[in-house]
Design an enzyme around this catalytic site. Structure first.
Site, PDB file in Angstrom:
ATOM      1  CB  CYS A   1       9.119 -21.528 -26.740  1.00  0.00           C
ATOM      2  SG  CYS A   1      10.491 -20.418 -27.088  1.00  0.00           S
TER       3      CYS A   1
ATOM      4  CB  CYS B   1      21.529 -16.092 -23.774  1.00  0.00           C
ATOM      5  SG  CYS B   1      20.193 -17.099 -24.408  1.00  0.00           S
TER       6      CYS B   1
ATOM      7  CD  GLU C   1      13.946 -10.484 -27.229  1.00  0.00           C
ATOM      8  OE1 GLU C   1      12.806 -10.059 -27.475  1.00  0.00           O
ATOM      9  OE2 GLU C   1      14.236 -11.035 -26.154  1.00  0.00           O
TER      10      GLU C   1
ATOM     11  CB  CYS D   1      14.442 -20.288 -20.590  1.00  0.00           C
ATOM     12  SG  CYS D   1      16.092 -20.636 -20.070  1.00  0.00           S
TER      13      CYS D   1
ATOM     14  CB  CYS E   1       8.462 -25.491 -28.151  1.00  0.00           C
ATOM     15  SG  CYS E   1       9.818 -26.430 -28.915  1.00  0.00           S
TER      16      CYS E   1
ATOM     17  CB  CYS F   1      11.872 -20.593 -33.525  1.00  0.00           C
ATOM     18  SG  CYS F   1      12.654 -22.183 -33.115  1.00  0.00           S
TER      19      CYS F   1
HETATM   20  N1  SAH Z   1      15.648 -24.236 -29.684  1.00  0.00           N
HETATM   21  C1  SAH Z   1      16.666 -24.519 -28.716  1.00  0.00           C
HETATM   22  C2  SAH Z   1      17.243 -23.291 -28.029  1.00  0.00           C
HETATM   23  C3  SAH Z   1      16.271 -22.216 -27.540  1.00  0.00           C
HETATM   24  S1  SAH Z   1      15.310 -22.487 -26.112  1.00  0.00           S
HETATM   25  C4  SAH Z   1      16.136 -25.492 -27.667  1.00  0.00           C
HETATM   26  O1  SAH Z   1      14.953 -25.776 -27.660  1.00  0.00           O
HETATM   27  O2  SAH Z   1      16.928 -26.006 -26.876  1.00  0.00           O
HETATM   28  C5  SAH Z   1      16.332 -22.519 -24.739  1.00  0.00           C
HETATM   29  C6  SAH Z   1      15.719 -23.260 -23.542  1.00  0.00           C
HETATM   30  O3  SAH Z   1      14.607 -22.555 -22.988  1.00  0.00           O
HETATM   31  C7  SAH Z   1      15.199 -24.655 -23.899  1.00  0.00           C
HETATM   32  O4  SAH Z   1      15.719 -25.575 -22.992  1.00  0.00           O
HETATM   33  C8  SAH Z   1      13.686 -24.524 -23.715  1.00  0.00           C
HETATM   34  O5  SAH Z   1      13.122 -25.754 -23.329  1.00  0.00           O
HETATM   35  C9  SAH Z   1      13.595 -23.472 -22.629  1.00  0.00           C
HETATM   36  N2  SAH Z   1      12.315 -22.755 -22.622  1.00  0.00           N
HETATM   37  C10 SAH Z   1      11.591 -22.377 -23.687  1.00  0.00           C
HETATM   38  N3  SAH Z   1      10.465 -21.754 -23.276  1.00  0.00           N
HETATM   39  C11 SAH Z   1      10.492 -21.748 -21.921  1.00  0.00           C
HETATM   40  C12 SAH Z   1       9.624 -21.209 -20.927  1.00  0.00           C
HETATM   41  N4  SAH Z   1       8.506 -20.556 -21.254  1.00  0.00           N
HETATM   42  N5  SAH Z   1       9.980 -21.374 -19.624  1.00  0.00           N
HETATM   43  C13 SAH Z   1      11.130 -21.989 -19.294  1.00  0.00           C
HETATM   44  N6  SAH Z   1      11.984 -22.490 -20.193  1.00  0.00           N
HETATM   45  C14 SAH Z   1      11.675 -22.374 -21.494  1.00  0.00           C
END
Ligand code: SAH
Length: 351
Positions: free
Chosen positions: A115, A101, A88, A332, A112, A108
C-alpha cells in the site's frame, strides 16, 4: 467540543436550545452549493439571539482543495488540506450514485507492504469533523444524477486505529434530516485489527469490509505484518460470532488483493472458499495496483478471471474490482501525498 459538520442533531439541539433549530441548521448545510467555507452570520430558522453566541464558540471545519484530478471514467481524486494536514479523498461515480472514499488517518498506523500510503508513515488521527468534511466537499461536487449516497472508509489510514472518531462519523453520516445515508451504504474497511474489529461489530450497524488478501498466515504476514498478532482464523472467528448474533443481519465484504504468483493460485482459490464457509460474505477481488519498489506483481487478466471463476463455481458471491482511476493513482492503495502539502507526490502522479 464538537464542531460543524460533525455535530449530531442531539448535540446541536443542546447548543441551540431546540431540536427544530438544529434540524434547520443541518438542512441548511447540506443544501449549500458550493460548499461554504464558514458559517453564515445568520442562520435561517434560528433566531439571531441564539445563533450569535453560538457562532462565537463554533466553526465550520472545511478543507482547502490543494489539487483535483479527474480520470476519464469520472473518478475524481482530491488532495485536501486541513490546516497543514494533507489527506486524500476520492469520488467514484457509478450509475445513479457516487461513492465517496474517505480517509480516517493522515498516513497510516499500519505497514502493509503493498500500500502506497505506508510511505507517509503515520502523521496524525483525523477528527470526525475532517472525515465528514471530506464527504461534504466531494458530495457538493457530485453530479445531480449521481448523488453521493455511499461512503467507504477505504482512503488513507486504518479506521480501527481511530475508532471513536470513525464511529462518530458513521453516526453523523446516517442521521436525519441529512445526509441520512443507509447503514448498509456506509462501509468501514479494516486491515484486520482484531480489538477494533470486535468493538466495531458490537457497536455499529454499518457495513464491514475485511482486507483479507491471503489464505495462509505465512503469506499474509509477508504483506501485512500485523498478521502475527491477529491471525486469519481470529479475524474470521470475529465475523462468525457477529453473524451468529444476527443483530444486524449484515453481509461482510471480503477484500482480496490479487498478487501475481503469491496468492492467486487455484489452491488459494479453494482455501478462500473453505475459510469463508458459514460467513455471509461478498468477496471483492482487486487486481494489485502496482507502485514502484514493492517487488509485487499484478496478475494477468486471465489469471484474475480464472481465480474468479473457480471461487464462483464453489458458490462464493464474488466480484472483480477492475481498477477505477488508475491513471490518476486514485485506485486502492495508491493514495499518497507529498508531506509538504504541495499536492500529489510523484509516487501517485499520473503514469
Ligand atoms: N486500512 C484499511 C482501509 C484502507 S485500504 C484496510 O486495509 O482495509 C483499502 C483497500 O485497498 C484494502 O482492501 C487494501 O487491501 C486495498 N489496497 C491497498 N493497497 C492496494 C494496492 N496497491 N492495490 C490494490 N488494492 C490495494
Amino acid at each position: 467540543m464538537r464542531h460543524f459538520p460533525a455535530l449530531t442533531v442531539d448535540e446541536l439541539a443542546l447548543e441551540l436550545g431546540s431540536r427544530t433549530r438544529a434540524i434547520e441548521a443541518i438542512k441548511w448545510l447540506y443544501a449549500q452549493r458550493p460548499l461554504p467555507t464558514a458559517l453564515p452570520d445568520d442562520m435561517p430558522g434560528v433566531t439571531h439571539r441564539v445563533w450569535k453566541p453560538f457562532l462565537a464558540r463554533q466553526k465550520l471545519i472545511t478543507p482547502k482543495v490543494t489539487e483535483r484530478q479527474e480520470s476519464a471514467d469520472g473518478t475524481t481524486k482530491y488532495a485536501l488540506d486541513f490546516e497543514g494536514t494533507n489527506v486524500e479523498t476520492v469520488r467514484i461515480p457509478a450509475k445513479g450514485r457516487s461513492t465517496i472514499c474517505v480517509s480516517s488517518q493522515a498516513g497510516c498506523t499500519r505497514k502493509c507492504t503493498f500500500c502506497a500510503t505506508k510511505e507517509l508513515g503515520f502523521i496524525r488521527q483525523l477528527k470526525a469533523e475532517e472525515m465528514i468534511a471530506q464527504y461534504l466537499l466531494a458530495r457538493s461536487e457530485a453530479p445531480a444524477a449521481q448523488p453521493a449516497s455511499n461512503v467507504v472508509f477505504m482512503g488513507m489510514g486504518e479506521p480501527m486505529d481511530n475508532l471513536d472518531e470513525v464511529l462518530h462519523a458513521v453516526d453523523v453520516l446516517t442521521q436525519s434530516p441529512a445526509p441520512q445515508l443507509r447503514h448498509v451504504s456506509v462501509t468501514v474497511s479494516t486491515s484486520g485489527v482484531l480489538p477494533g474489529l470486535k468493538r466495531f461489530l458490537a457497536e455499529s450497524k454499518a457495513s464491514l469490509a475485511l482486507s483479507l488478501n491471503a489464505t495462509t498466515d505465512e503469506v499474509r504476514a509477508q504483506v501485512m505484518p500485523q498478521t502475527k498478532s491477529w491471525p486469519i482464523a481470529s479475524l474470521l472467528e470475529a465475523l462468525r460470532e457477529d453473524a451468529a448474533r444476527r443483530a444486524n443481519k449484515r453481509d461482510y465484504f471480503i477484500e482480496y488483493v490479487l498478487f501475481g504468483g503469491l496468492n492467486d493460485t487455484d489452491a488459494d482459490a479453494d482455501r478462500l472458499v473453505k475459510l469463508l464457509e458459514g460467513i455471509p460474505s461478498r468477496v471483492n477481488l482487486i487486481p494489485y495496483n502496482p507502485y514502484p519498489g514493492t517487488g509485487l506483481e499484478t496478475p494477468s487478466p486471465e489469471r484474475v478471471m480464472a481465480f474468479h471463476a473457480r471461487v464462483v463455481k464453489q458458490g462464493l458471491l464474488t466480484l472483480i474490482r477492475w481498477p477505477r482511476g488508475r491513471e490518476i493513482a486514485a485506485a486502492c492503495g495508491q493514495l499518497v501525498l507529498s508531506r509538504d502539502g504541495s499536492g500529489f507526490s510523484p509516487l501517485s502522479a499520473p503514469a
